[in-house]
Design a protein around this motif. Structure first.
Motif, PDB file in Angstrom:
ATOM      1  N   PHE A   1       0.845  -1.196   0.000  1.00 54.34           N
ATOM      2  CA  PHE A   1       0.000   0.000   0.000  1.00 54.34           C
ATOM      3  C   PHE A   1       0.880   1.245   0.000  1.00 54.34           C
ATOM      4  N   PRO A   2       0.417   2.347  -0.609  1.00 59.38           N
ATOM      5  CA  PRO A   2      -0.916   2.540  -1.191  1.00 59.38           C
ATOM      6  C   PRO A   2      -1.050   1.863  -2.557  1.00 59.38           C
ATOM      7  N   VAL A   3      -2.307   1.610  -2.935  1.00 61.35           N
ATOM      8  CA  VAL A   3      -2.633   1.148  -4.274  1.00 61.35           C
ATOM      9  C   VAL A   3      -3.716   2.052  -4.845  1.00 61.35           C
ATOM     10  N   PHE A   4      -3.873   1.995  -6.164  1.00 66.40           N
ATOM     11  CA  PHE A   4      -4.937   2.731  -6.831  1.00 66.40           C
ATOM     12  C   PHE A   4      -5.870   1.722  -7.496  1.00 66.40           C
ATOM     13  N   VAL A   5      -7.128   1.756  -7.103  1.00 66.96           N
ATOM     14  CA  VAL A   5      -8.144   0.860  -7.644  1.00 66.96           C
ATOM     15  C   VAL A   5      -8.850   1.590  -8.777  1.00 66.96           C
ATOM     16  N   LYS A   6      -8.850   0.970  -9.971  1.00 67.12           N
ATOM     17  CA  LYS A   6      -9.372   1.660 -11.150  1.00 67.12           C
ATOM     18  C   LYS A   6     -10.303   0.754 -11.956  1.00 67.12           C
ATOM     19  N   PRO A   7     -11.404   1.291 -12.468  1.00 67.74           N
ATOM     20  CA  PRO A   7     -12.135   0.565 -13.513  1.00 67.74           C
ATOM     21  C   PRO A   7     -11.202   0.371 -14.705  1.00 67.74           C
ATOM     22  N   ALA A   8     -11.198  -0.812 -15.293  1.00 67.71           N
ATOM     23  CA  ALA A   8     -10.256  -1.076 -16.385  1.00 67.71           C
ATOM     24  C   ALA A   8     -10.578  -0.276 -17.628  1.00 67.71           C
TER      25      ALA A   8
ATOM     26  N   ALA B   1     -12.709   2.740 -18.004  1.00 69.44           N
ATOM     27  CA  ALA B   1     -13.354   4.042 -17.799  1.00 69.44           C
ATOM     28  C   ALA B   1     -12.272   5.096 -17.832  1.00 69.44           C
ATOM     29  N   GLY B   2     -12.683   6.345 -18.037  1.00 73.01           N
ATOM     30  CA  GLY B   2     -11.715   7.428 -18.120  1.00 73.01           C
ATOM     31  C   GLY B   2     -12.124   8.588 -17.244  1.00 73.01           C
ATOM     32  N   SER B   3     -11.400   9.715 -17.425  1.00 76.04           N
ATOM     33  CA  SER B   3     -11.667  10.947 -16.669  1.00 76.04           C
ATOM     34  C   SER B   3     -11.626  10.732 -15.165  1.00 76.04           C
ATOM     35  N   SER B   4     -10.907   9.708 -14.718  1.00 76.19           N
ATOM     36  CA  SER B   4     -10.714   9.410 -13.290  1.00 76.19           C
ATOM     37  C   SER B   4     -11.994   8.985 -12.594  1.00 76.19           C
ATOM     38  N   PHE B   5     -13.037   8.599 -13.340  1.00 76.67           N
ATOM     39  CA  PHE B   5     -14.252   8.100 -12.719  1.00 76.67           C
ATOM     40  C   PHE B   5     -13.961   6.782 -12.005  1.00 76.67           C
ATOM     41  N   GLY B   6     -14.437   6.665 -10.770  1.00 78.66           N
ATOM     42  CA  GLY B   6     -14.367   5.409 -10.043  1.00 78.66           C
ATOM     43  C   GLY B   6     -13.008   5.047  -9.486  1.00 78.66           C
ATOM     44  N   ILE B   7     -12.034   5.947  -9.538  1.00 77.25           N
ATOM     45  CA  ILE B   7     -10.680   5.651  -9.057  1.00 77.25           C
ATOM     46  C   ILE B   7     -10.550   6.065  -7.590  1.00 77.25           C
ATOM     47  N   THR B   8      -9.964   5.183  -6.808  1.00 77.15           N
ATOM     48  CA  THR B   8      -9.749   5.460  -5.391  1.00 77.15           C
ATOM     49  C   THR B   8      -8.322   5.098  -5.001  1.00 77.15           C
ATOM     50  N   ARG B   9      -7.699   5.980  -4.252  1.00 76.43           N
ATOM     51  CA  ARG B   9      -6.426   5.637  -3.614  1.00 76.43           C
ATOM     52  C   ARG B   9      -6.733   4.914  -2.299  1.00 76.43           C
ATOM     53  N   VAL B  10      -6.081   3.776  -2.087  1.00 77.79           N
ATOM     54  CA  VAL B  10      -6.313   2.969  -0.888  1.00 77.79           C
ATOM     55  C   VAL B  10      -5.004   2.851  -0.119  1.00 77.79           C
ATOM     56  N   ASP B  11      -5.025   3.304   1.121  1.00 76.67           N
ATOM     57  CA  ASP B  11      -3.830   3.268   1.968  1.00 76.67           C
ATOM     58  C   ASP B  11      -3.854   2.137   2.987  1.00 76.67           C
ATOM     59  N   ARG B  12      -5.042   1.548   3.212  1.00 75.58           N
ATOM     60  CA  ARG B  12      -5.164   0.496   4.219  1.00 75.58           C
ATOM     61  C   ARG B  12      -6.001  -0.651   3.658  1.00 75.58           C
ATOM     62  N   ALA B  13      -5.652  -1.881   4.045  1.00 77.22           N
ATOM     63  CA  ALA B  13      -6.349  -3.060   3.541  1.00 77.22           C
ATOM     64  C   ALA B  13      -7.839  -3.008   3.853  1.00 77.22           C
TER      65      ALA B  13
ATOM     66  N   ASP C   1      -5.508  14.041  -3.525  1.00 76.08           N
ATOM     67  CA  ASP C   1      -4.540  12.965  -3.366  1.00 76.08           C
ATOM     68  C   ASP C   1      -3.949  12.532  -4.707  1.00 76.08           C
ATOM     69  N   PHE C   2      -4.718  12.717  -5.785  1.00 72.38           N
ATOM     70  CA  PHE C   2      -4.244  12.386  -7.125  1.00 72.38           C
ATOM     71  C   PHE C   2      -5.058  13.199  -8.109  1.00 72.38           C
TER      72      PHE C   2
ATOM     73  N   ALA D   1       0.045  -0.660  -7.968  1.00 74.92           N
ATOM     74  CA  ALA D   1       0.862  -0.222  -6.841  1.00 74.92           C
ATOM     75  C   ALA D   1       1.170   1.258  -6.988  1.00 74.92           C
ATOM     76  N   GLY D   2       1.171   1.971  -5.876  1.00 77.03           N
ATOM     77  CA  GLY D   2       1.595   3.366  -5.910  1.00 77.03           C
ATOM     78  C   GLY D   2       3.071   3.459  -6.265  1.00 77.03           C
ATOM     79  N   ILE D   3       3.412   4.434  -7.076  1.00 78.09           N
ATOM     80  CA  ILE D   3       4.801   4.622  -7.510  1.00 78.09           C
ATOM     81  C   ILE D   3       5.267   5.990  -7.050  1.00 78.09           C
ATOM     82  N   GLU D   4       6.414   6.010  -6.389  1.00 81.28           N
ATOM     83  CA  GLU D   4       6.990   7.275  -5.986  1.00 81.28           C
ATOM     84  C   GLU D   4       7.588   7.940  -7.219  1.00 81.28           C
ATOM     85  N   GLY D   5       7.060   9.042  -7.601  1.00 78.71           N
ATOM     86  CA  GLY D   5       7.577   9.717  -8.786  1.00 78.71           C
ATOM     87  C   GLY D   5       6.715  10.894  -9.177  1.00 78.71           C
ATOM     88  N   ARG D   6       7.219  11.669 -10.085  1.00 76.77           N
ATOM     89  CA  ARG D   6       6.505  12.828 -10.604  1.00 76.77           C
ATOM     90  C   ARG D   6       5.625  12.393 -11.780  1.00 76.77           C
ATOM     91  N   GLU D   7       4.428  12.975 -11.871  1.00 76.39           N
ATOM     92  CA  GLU D   7       3.499  12.622 -12.949  1.00 76.39           C
ATOM     93  C   GLU D   7       3.780  13.517 -14.153  1.00 76.39           C
TER      94      GLU D   7
END
Length: 386
Positions: free
Chosen positions: A204-211, A213-225, A280-281, A246-252
């Motif tokens: 963690f963190p992970v990003f849960v995404k609809p496979a 969909a676009g425009s960031s609809f339905g995306i959540t950052r999850v920090d805890r199980a 958060d994103f 998986a969350g990646i440390e880096g610049r977007e």
């Protein structure tokens, strides 16, 4: 739509025989319907009427195609910025006979629903985001209708819409992607504990995404199980297939790609950096709702060799999915300057303040000229196998 509006919409499509006619198509059945309308208004305002005749076609949320004038679109969005199209009474059907590139217009107000032939169409500019527009379905319809169109073809659009298969294509092309797992509907319904284990292995963190969909609809950052279940159910409201990254440390960092003329290579813009503020994103509100939710720095403040690597990898990603016309590639640049590709978008946001046009403007190609370039590329490209 009243009779005056009908006349206006018909006149807009009447056009001139001396200029190519472009059908600008917007709306659609996806959750990104409202975003598509905003994009279309920007293109209709900027398109060069001295060079192109224009017919504007709206698609309702239930899939009805109809003439919808620029003035009507302006009035609708002035009243409601995130609007949906009302269904019109001048329905439009694409020709399905090769060589008959005229729209058929069905006047539902006339006795018997009179059918007339509208303006000959030389190219279609599809400004639809998400499923039933950006995913290869509309592109397949236009191929059947023998109509040239702006943007990626059927297979590239389908791959570019699916965050799972785009990663497979990227990996096959030798691009680095971050760790991820795919969750199919049956996985979650029959073996959710295994899904949880697979996600935990990412860390963690992970990003849960609809496979798909676009425009960031339905995306959540999850920090805890313990928050994973809610995030998965939120994403499943948009798509029953999910990608969890998986969350990646880096610049977007983003980079815009534009197809090449004839046999020339695709072109990459200067890369830009998204600086998200108060989120958060880079979520939907940061993209479309809040004026100060995100800021673009272009060119990104990176060493010259990293900038060139980003541009090369953007073209590599474009070629990996067999891209055409346009795409926006999104990367992470890690603290040690590794370039990790996140995703590709085959119909990126296309308002003047969207990242794709802004990166091209910073690279020397202004918004109206970018529209001209995309239509010209579409007219050069044959329909069918190529």
């Amino acid at each position: 739509m009243n009779s005056a509006d009908n006349a206006q919409a018909t006149a807009e499509g009447a056009g001139s025989a001396t200029k190519p006619c472009v059908a600008v198509v917007f709306g659609g059945r996806s959750s990104e319907h409202s975003v598509s309308l905003i994009t279309a208004r920007s293109v209709l305002r900027a398109i060069n009427r001295d060079r192109w005749d224009v017919v504007s076609v709206g698609i309702s949320t239930d899939g009805a195609w109809f003439l919808y004038s620029q003035d009507e679109l302006e009035a609708l969005l002035d009243h409601q910025p995130l609007a949906t199209l009302p269904v019109g009474d001048q329905r439009v059907t694409l020709p399905l006979q090769v060589g008959e590139n005229e729209l058929l217009v069905h006047d539902l107000n006339s006795e018997g629903g009179t059918i007339t032939r509208g303006r000959h169409i030389d190219a279609v500019f599809p400004l639809l985001h998400g499923p039933f527009g950006e995913d290869g379905t509309l592109q397949g319809l236009l191929e059947l209708a023998d109509l040239p169109y702006v943007g990626c073809g059927v297979s590239a659009s389908a791959i570019g819409m699916d965050k799972h298969f785009m990663k497979v294509a990227f990996e096959a092309a030798g691009l680095e992607v971050g760790p991820y797992t795919v969750v199919h509907n049956r996985d979650w319904l029959t073996n959710s504990e295994q899904v949880r284990e697979n996600v935990a292995a990412l860390g963690f963190p992970v990003f849960v995404k609809p496979a798909r969909a676009g425009s960031s609809f339905g995306i959540t950052r999850v920090d805890r199980a313990e928050d994973l279940h809610v995030a998965i159910e939120t994403a499943r409201e948009h798509d029953l297939k999910l990608v969890i990254e998986a969350g990646i440390e880096g610049r977007e960092i983003e980079c815009a790609v534009l197809g090449g003329h004839e046999w020339s290579a695709p072109r990459a813009s200067l890369p830009g950096e998204i600086e998200v503020q108060g989120h958060d994103f880079y979520d939907f509100e940061a993209k479309y709702v809040e004026d100060d939710g995100a800021r673009l720095s272009c060119p990104a403040n990176l060493p010259g060799d990293v900038i060139e690597t980003l541009r090369e990898k953007a073209v590599q990603a474009f070629d990996a999915i067999d891209g055409e016309g346009l795409s926006r590639c999104d990367f992470f640049v890690t603290p040690d300057h590794r370039v990790v590709i996140n995703e590709i978008n085959t119909m990126p946001g296309f308002t003047p303040i969207s990242m794709y046009p802004r990166m091209w403007a910073a690279s020397g190609l202004e918004y109206p000229d970018l529209i001209d370039e995309l239509i010209s590329l579409a007219l050069e490209r044959p329909v069918g196998l190529r």
